[in-house]
Design a protein around this motif. Structure first.
Motif, PDB file in Angstrom:
ATOM      1  N   GLY A  35       0.838  -1.201   0.000  1.00 57.97           N
ATOM      2  CA  GLY A  35       0.000   0.000   0.000  1.00 57.97           C
ATOM      3  C   GLY A  35       0.870   1.247   0.000  1.00 57.97           C
ATOM      4  O   GLY A  35       2.066   1.197   0.302  1.00 57.97           O
ATOM      5  N   PHE A  36       0.274   2.359  -0.377  1.00 54.15           N
ATOM      6  CA  PHE A  36       1.003   3.636  -0.472  1.00 54.15           C
ATOM      7  C   PHE A  36       0.825   4.477   0.791  1.00 54.15           C
ATOM      8  O   PHE A  36      -0.187   4.394   1.475  1.00 54.15           O
ATOM      9  CB  PHE A  36       0.488   4.447  -1.669  1.00 54.15           C
ATOM     10  N   ASN A  37       1.821   5.326   1.036  1.00 58.04           N
ATOM     11  CA  ASN A  37       1.788   6.252   2.181  1.00 58.04           C
ATOM     12  C   ASN A  37       1.748   7.690   1.647  1.00 58.04           C
ATOM     13  O   ASN A  37       2.762   8.217   1.207  1.00 58.04           O
ATOM     14  CB  ASN A  37       3.044   6.039   3.024  1.00 58.04           C
ATOM     15  N   PRO A  38       0.581   8.329   1.666  1.00 54.81           N
ATOM     16  CA  PRO A  38       0.447   9.669   1.091  1.00 54.81           C
ATOM     17  C   PRO A  38       1.319  10.717   1.793  1.00 54.81           C
ATOM     18  O   PRO A  38       1.624  11.755   1.204  1.00 54.81           O
ATOM     19  CB  PRO A  38      -1.037  10.003   1.290  1.00 54.81           C
ATOM     20  N   THR A  39       1.717  10.445   3.024  1.00 58.86           N
ATOM     21  CA  THR A  39       2.528  11.424   3.754  1.00 58.86           C
ATOM     22  C   THR A  39       3.962  11.448   3.240  1.00 58.86           C
ATOM     23  O   THR A  39       4.545  12.522   3.042  1.00 58.86           O
ATOM     24  CB  THR A  39       2.520  11.104   5.271  1.00 58.86           C
ATOM     25  N   THR A  40       4.525  10.289   3.004  1.00 57.50           N
ATOM     26  CA  THR A  40       5.916  10.239   2.533  1.00 57.50           C
ATOM     27  C   THR A  40       6.002  10.116   1.016  1.00 57.50           C
ATOM     28  O   THR A  40       7.069  10.281   0.437  1.00 57.50           O
ATOM     29  CB  THR A  40       6.656   9.036   3.165  1.00 57.50           C
ATOM     30  N   GLN A  41       4.886   9.780   0.357  1.00 54.38           N
ATOM     31  CA  GLN A  41       4.863   9.648  -1.100  1.00 54.38           C
ATOM     32  C   GLN A  41       3.818  10.614  -1.664  1.00 54.38           C
ATOM     33  O   GLN A  41       2.638  10.266  -1.786  1.00 54.38           O
ATOM     34  CB  GLN A  41       4.507   8.194  -1.489  1.00 54.38           C
ATOM     35  N   PRO A  42       4.253  11.843  -2.002  1.00 48.05           N
ATOM     36  CA  PRO A  42       3.289  12.851  -2.463  1.00 48.05           C
ATOM     37  C   PRO A  42       2.453  12.394  -3.663  1.00 48.05           C
ATOM     38  O   PRO A  42       1.325  12.860  -3.845  1.00 48.05           O
ATOM     39  CB  PRO A  42       4.172  14.040  -2.845  1.00 48.05           C
ATOM     40  N   GLN A  43       2.979  11.468  -4.469  1.00 51.52           N
ATOM     41  CA  GLN A  43       2.228  11.006  -5.642  1.00 51.52           C
ATOM     42  C   GLN A  43       1.439   9.721  -5.376  1.00 51.52           C
ATOM     43  O   GLN A  43       0.997   9.058  -6.313  1.00 51.52           O
ATOM     44  CB  GLN A  43       3.192  10.774  -6.816  1.00 51.52           C
ATOM     45  N   ALA A  44       1.283   9.405  -4.088  1.00 50.90           N
ATOM     46  CA  ALA A  44       0.620   8.147  -3.715  1.00 50.90           C
ATOM     47  C   ALA A  44      -0.740   7.979  -4.392  1.00 50.90           C
ATOM     48  O   ALA A  44      -1.024   6.918  -4.962  1.00 50.90           O
ATOM     49  CB  ALA A  44       0.470   8.069  -2.196  1.00 50.90           C
ATOM     50  N   ALA A  45      -1.565   9.008  -4.336  1.00 50.34           N
ATOM     51  CA  ALA A  45      -2.920   8.882  -4.885  1.00 50.34           C
ATOM     52  C   ALA A  45      -2.877   8.652  -6.394  1.00 50.34           C
ATOM     53  O   ALA A  45      -3.650   7.851  -6.937  1.00 50.34           O
ATOM     54  CB  ALA A  45      -3.732  10.130  -4.560  1.00 50.34           C
ATOM     55  N   GLN A  46      -1.947   9.336  -7.065  1.00 48.21           N
ATOM     56  CA  GLN A  46      -1.816   9.188  -8.519  1.00 48.21           C
ATOM     57  C   GLN A  46      -1.349   7.771  -8.888  1.00 48.21           C
ATOM     58  O   GLN A  46      -1.901   7.132  -9.777  1.00 48.21           O
ATOM     59  CB  GLN A  46      -0.814  10.222  -9.023  1.00 48.21           C
ATOM     60  N   TRP A  47      -0.317   7.293  -8.188  1.00 42.13           N
ATOM     61  CA  TRP A  47       0.199   5.948  -8.471  1.00 42.13           C
ATOM     62  C   TRP A  47      -0.856   4.888  -8.193  1.00 42.13           C
ATOM     63  O   TRP A  47      -1.017   3.922  -8.934  1.00 42.13           O
ATOM     64  CB  TRP A  47       1.464   5.666  -7.638  1.00 42.13           C
ATOM     65  N   ASN A  48      -1.570   5.082  -7.077  1.00 45.11           N
ATOM     66  CA  ASN A  48      -2.627   4.141  -6.714  1.00 45.11           C
ATOM     67  C   ASN A  48      -3.700   4.097  -7.811  1.00 45.11           C
ATOM     68  O   ASN A  48      -4.136   3.018  -8.226  1.00 45.11           O
ATOM     69  CB  ASN A  48      -3.242   4.580  -5.377  1.00 45.11           C
ATOM     70  N   ALA A  49      -4.074   5.288  -8.302  1.00 44.48           N
ATOM     71  CA  ALA A  49      -5.095   5.367  -9.350  1.00 44.48           C
ATOM     72  C   ALA A  49      -4.592   4.718 -10.642  1.00 44.48           C
ATOM     73  O   ALA A  49      -5.359   4.047 -11.353  1.00 44.48           O
ATOM     74  CB  ALA A  49      -5.474   6.821  -9.599  1.00 44.48           C
ATOM     75  N   GLN A  50      -3.303   4.895 -10.959  1.00 43.10           N
ATOM     76  CA  GLN A  50      -2.743   4.282 -12.168  1.00 43.10           C
ATOM     77  C   GLN A  50      -2.807   2.757 -12.109  1.00 43.10           C
ATOM     78  O   GLN A  50      -3.138   2.104 -13.094  1.00 43.10           O
ATOM     79  CB  GLN A  50      -1.281   4.719 -12.358  1.00 43.10           C
ATOM     80  N   LEU A  51      -2.471   2.217 -10.933  1.00 41.09           N
ATOM     81  CA  LEU A  51      -2.539   0.752 -10.766  1.00 41.09           C
ATOM     82  C   LEU A  51      -3.968   0.258 -10.979  1.00 41.09           C
ATOM     83  O   LEU A  51      -4.207  -0.695 -11.728  1.00 41.09           O
ATOM     84  CB  LEU A  51      -2.061   0.353  -9.370  1.00 41.09           C
ATOM     85  N   LEU A  52      -4.913   0.944 -10.315  1.00 39.97           N
ATOM     86  CA  LEU A  52      -6.313   0.518 -10.417  1.00 39.97           C
ATOM     87  C   LEU A  52      -6.833   0.662 -11.843  1.00 39.97           C
ATOM     88  O   LEU A  52      -7.582  -0.190 -12.332  1.00 39.97           O
ATOM     89  CB  LEU A  52      -7.176   1.327  -9.441  1.00 39.97           C
ATOM     90  N   GLU A  53      -6.401   1.714 -12.533  1.00 39.18           N
ATOM     91  CA  GLU A  53      -6.851   1.931 -13.908  1.00 39.18           C
ATOM     92  C   GLU A  53      -6.329   0.818 -14.830  1.00 39.18           C
ATOM     93  O   GLU A  53      -7.056   0.313 -15.681  1.00 39.18           O
ATOM     94  CB  GLU A  53      -6.356   3.297 -14.381  1.00 39.18           C
ATOM     95  N   SER A  54      -5.062   0.447 -14.641  1.00 41.59           N
ATOM     96  CA  SER A  54      -4.495  -0.627 -15.469  1.00 41.59           C
ATOM     97  C   SER A  54      -5.253  -1.931 -15.248  1.00 41.59           C
ATOM     98  O   SER A  54      -5.540  -2.667 -16.193  1.00 41.59           O
ATOM     99  CB  SER A  54      -3.020  -0.834 -15.139  1.00 41.59           C
ATOM    100  N   LEU A  55      -5.565  -2.226 -13.991  1.00 41.66           N
ATOM    101  CA  LEU A  55      -6.311  -3.455 -13.689  1.00 41.66           C
ATOM    102  C   LEU A  55      -7.704  -3.407 -14.316  1.00 41.66           C
ATOM    103  O   LEU A  55      -8.172  -4.390 -14.889  1.00 41.66           O
ATOM    104  CB  LEU A  55      -6.406  -3.657 -12.173  1.00 41.66           C
ATOM    105  N   GLN A  56      -8.324  -2.241 -14.220  1.00 46.31           N
ATOM    106  CA  GLN A  56      -9.681  -2.096 -14.760  1.00 46.31           C
ATOM    107  C   GLN A  56      -9.685  -2.231 -16.286  1.00 46.31           C
ATOM    108  O   GLN A  56     -10.542  -2.903 -16.850  1.00 46.31           O
ATOM    109  CB  GLN A  56     -10.253  -0.750 -14.336  1.00 46.31           C
ATOM    110  N   GLN A  57      -8.694  -1.585 -16.927  1.00 44.93           N
ATOM    111  CA  GLN A  57      -8.590  -1.656 -18.392  1.00 44.93           C
ATOM    112  C   GLN A  57      -8.503  -3.092 -18.881  1.00 44.93           C
ATOM    113  O   GLN A  57      -9.051  -3.449 -19.908  1.00 44.93           O
ATOM    114  CB  GLN A  57      -7.329  -0.925 -18.859  1.00 44.93           C
TER     115      GLN A  57
END
Ligand SMILES: [Zn+2]
Length: 306
Positions: A35-57
């Motif tokens: 899982g991602f840590n939004p506090t230490t990884q500023p792009q956490a939400a973006q990376w998380n969304a990219q993973l989910l989008e690839s799976l969905q595609q």
């Protein structure tokens, strides 16, 4: 209308099953740890969304095994919840992400750690009581290994082993360094090396499975929620598909009886196929089964180490 194609399909099946090297029966499911840590990884939400989008595609259902320590406590819980909202299973990867093979970490402490994470994740709609051991380490002593197996049996938990292990975390570290330095050409080349690495490890564990089990199981590969997979997952899926792998859900793959086996090895862990091979005293098994030291030379030769 589909029956019109049946004879051709039957012919194809007959031809392909006649071949001993037919690769097209291989199935693979994706699991993601940490899982991602939004506090230490500023792009956490973006990376998380990219993973989910690839799976969905690619219409793939995966399983996420989050660890509270890797989420920054509860900071990343919302991102974990987004996996559940999209129908992916969520399992347990402990609270502190400590290894059960650490001699200083007792069975009792490990159980408390699993229970703490269980409390944090169990109300998610797709939560499944399966544990992915941190570092795939299932205990340094028989007492810890078997003690935790007893705990799982008593608490309706199952282990969530992998059949295919790899070093995506290492490639992601190298990839991130090139992105950070603004060298997108090198980052892209690392990505290509990474995809070849995954295919190569998959072929290795498939071959080992055939030797140990006498058959090709439904594979589960271990990946992590990281920057590289966010950028590469779609290409990874395409590369596996092009090599003849059929992608299935982790839910389906875990039905394979392979994952209910309890290999007798110490220290316990690694890929379950590796552990079963080890229990059979199969020669030429490297330990650890996967690590950055095996990957570094080829990246160095290619001039890709930062
Ligand atoms: Zn982990």
């Amino acid at each position: 209308m589909a029956f019109r194609f049946l004879p051709l399909r039957l012919l194809a099946v007959a031809v392909l099953t006649a071949s001993t090297s037919w690769a097209y029966a291989q199935t693979l499911a994706f699991s993601f740890d940490d899982g991602f840590n939004p506090t230490t990884q500023p792009q956490a939400a973006q990376w998380n969304a990219q993973l989910l989008e690839s799976l969905q595609q690619h219409k793939i259902k995966a399983t996420l095994f989050p660890s509270l320590a890797r989420l920054g406590g509860t900071d990343g819980l919302e991102l974990v919840a987004s996996w559940s909202a999209q129908g992916h299973w969520v399992g347990n990867h402990t609270a502190s992400h400590k290894s059960l093979a650490d001699p200083a970490f007792t069975l009792e402490e490990f159980i408390a750690d699993v229970e703490l994470a269980d409390t944090a994740f169990k109300d998610l709609p797709t939560f499944t009581p399966m544990l992915r051991f941190p570092y795939l380490k299932e205990g340094d002593t028989a007492a810890k290994r078997d003690g935790f197996r007893l705990w799982m049996a008593a608490h309706g938990y199952k282990s969530a082993p992998v059949s295919i292990d790899a070093s995506d975390w290492y490639y992601s570290r190298i990839f991130a360094a090139h992105v950070e330095a603004g060298d997108s050409a090198k980052a892209e080349r690392v990505k290509q090396h990474y995809i070849r690495h995954l295919l190569e490890r998959a072929r290795y564990y498939e071959q080992l499975a055939k030797e140990v089990l006498g058959r090709s199981p439904a594979h589960v590969i271990l990946l992590h929620t990281n920057q590289l997979n966010a950028a590469a997952l779609s290409d990874v899926i395409a590369a596996f598909t092009a090599e003849g792998w059929t992608i299935t859900s982790t839910e389906a793959a875990f039905q394979d009886p392979l994952y209910a086996q309890l290999p007798d090895t110490l220290p316990a862990g690694e890929s379950i196929i590796w552990a079963l091979a080890k229990a059979q005293n199969m020669p030429n098994l490297r330990y650890p089964a996967e690590d950055s030291v095996y990957e570094e030379p080829s990246l160095k030769d290619a001039g890709l180490l930062p």
